[in-house]
Design an enzyme around this catalytic site. Structure first.
Site, mmCIF file in Angstrom:
data_model
loop_
_atom_site.group_PDB
_atom_site.id
_atom_site.type_symbol
_atom_site.label_atom_id
_atom_site.label_comp_id
_atom_site.label_asym_id
_atom_site.label_seq_id
_atom_site.Cartn_x
_atom_site.Cartn_y
_atom_site.Cartn_z
ATOM 1 N N HIS A 1 0.878 -1.446 0.034
ATOM 2 C CA HIS A 1 -0.006 0.039 0.073
ATOM 3 C C HIS A 1 0.848 1.302 0.045
ATOM 4 C CE1 HIS A 1 -3.049 -2.735 0.980
ATOM 5 N NE2 HIS A 1 -2.790 -3.230 1.854
HETATM 6 O O1 RIB Z 1 -3.975 -0.417 5.452
HETATM 7 C C1 RIB Z 1 -2.708 0.005 4.980
HETATM 8 C C2 RIB Z 1 -1.866 0.525 5.725
HETATM 9 O O2 RIB Z 1 -1.762 0.466 7.043
HETATM 10 C C3 RIB Z 1 -0.347 0.734 5.326
HETATM 11 O O3 RIB Z 1 0.321 2.008 5.470
HETATM 12 C C4 RIB Z 1 0.242 -0.161 6.364
HETATM 13 O O4 RIB Z 1 1.630 0.035 6.396
HETATM 14 C C5 RIB Z 1 -0.444 0.100 7.641
HETATM 15 O O5 RIB Z 1 0.133 1.335 8.056
#
Ligand code: RIB
Ligand code: CA
Length: 316
Positions: free
Chosen positions: A239
């Site tokens: 992500h």
């Molecule tokens: O939902 C995904 C996010 O939550 C990403 O940034 C992961 O590292 C967690 O922080």
């Protein structure tokens, strides 16, 4: 002229992967890496940031900010998935653990030092950014842009059916940032979920002989194992890394102006991001939201960028 960025992170393997790219990308000047609690508690996040920067030893050392807990405390973390240290419990050493200034102070200092030039890349809960805006009420208009990994538009949450992890961890701060006068881009789960780094990606990492390759070959395998055990996936999401590519290569992302807010209460919906998409919206647009991406080009860019980072960290 490289783009000045501050990476606000809660490492987390995907934050760490984004740092491996950003710290060696000639298009970026990483003026600071500020830790925030999320995947791991604040103190561990601060340690992880220092350990990652020390392990990678980039050509330009960024300032480091220390995380502190959200006012309401951290409701959840990801240690059950990514290990107690959030990086797969592979014992990433840090030789010199310093006591950095608070993250929100670093953000204020660096934005004030370069008004309207700094892009905040928010890859964790929005605690630090909300606090920086509280500390310096003019700051929202002095930030060039905030690019936020978080929320969902029409898809499901990941930490609850309604909420994405970063927003859920500190919904009050997220609402404050969403409602601030800053220029914002949101990169929601709806699009970041579409990029899966398969086992081929793992095989094509920079060589073990490079600092980036050695570091990623230690922290990523436990993430692949966690994804397979937890969700039966033959690969991992990235992500935060996708969000960083939205900063370096916006041409591969489609955006739409939207009016968004955050549910801060709600037994079932706390942390949900809500957008006014009625035929005649009453809410005023306050951000651009990424609605589509070229997943293939994004993965190619991640691989290209890491190959460059590998060359920068070969030998010594
Ligand atoms: O939902 C995904 C996010 O939550 C990403 O940034 C992961 O590292 C967690 O922080
Ligand atoms: Ca993160």
């Amino acid at each position: 002229m490289p783009r000045k960025v501050i990476l606000d992170v809660d490492p987390g393997f995907d934050d760490a992967l984004a740092l491996c790219m950003a710290l060696f990308d000639p298009r970026l000047e990483v003026v600071a890496v500020t830790a925030v609690g999320g995947n791991v508690p604040p103190q561990q996040a601060t340690r992880n940031v220092q350990a990652i920067v020390e392990q990678l030893d980039p050509p330009r050392l960024p300032r480091v900010g220390a995380a502190s807990p959200p006012d309401a405390g951290l409701p959840v973390d990801s240690r059950h998935l990514y290990g107690i240290d959030g990086l797969g419990d592979v014992e990433i050493q840090v030789a010199e653990l310093r006591a950095p200034h608070p993250s929100e102070k670093i953000i204020c200092d660096e934005v004030r030092a370069a008004p309207e030039e700094v892009t905040l890349v928010a890859l964790g809960p929005l605690t630090n950014i909300a606090r920086a805006f509280q500390r310096d009420p003019e700051l929202p208009s002095l930030v060039h842009r905030i690019v936020i990994m978080g929320g969902t538009v029409s898809g499901s949450g990941n930490i609850t059916p309604a909420a994405e992890f970063n927003i859920f961890c500190d919904p009050v701060s997220a609402r404050a940032v969403f409602r601030s006068r800053s220029t914002k881009t949101l990169v929601p789960l709806d699009v970041t979920n579409r990029v899966i780094l398969t086992f081929d990606f793992l095989d094509q990492l920079p060589a073990e002989a490079t600092r980036v390759g050695k570091f990623l070959r230690r922290i990523l395998p436990p993430a692949y194992r966690a994804y397979r055990q937890e969700w039966g996936l033959e690969g991992i999401h990235a992500h935060d890394t996708v969000t960083l590519v939205a900063v370096t290569n916006p041409e591969w992302f489609k955006t739409q102006e939207m009016a968004g807010d955050v549910e801060t209460r709600g037994e079932l919906t706390k942390g949900a991001t809500v957008f006014d998409r009625r035929r005649a919206p009453a809410w005023r647009c306050n951000m651009e939201v990424v609605t589509d991406l070229d997943a293939e080009k994004v993965v190619e860019e991640i691989q290209r960028n890491l190959a460059h980072a590998g060359k920068c960290t070969a030998g010594r």
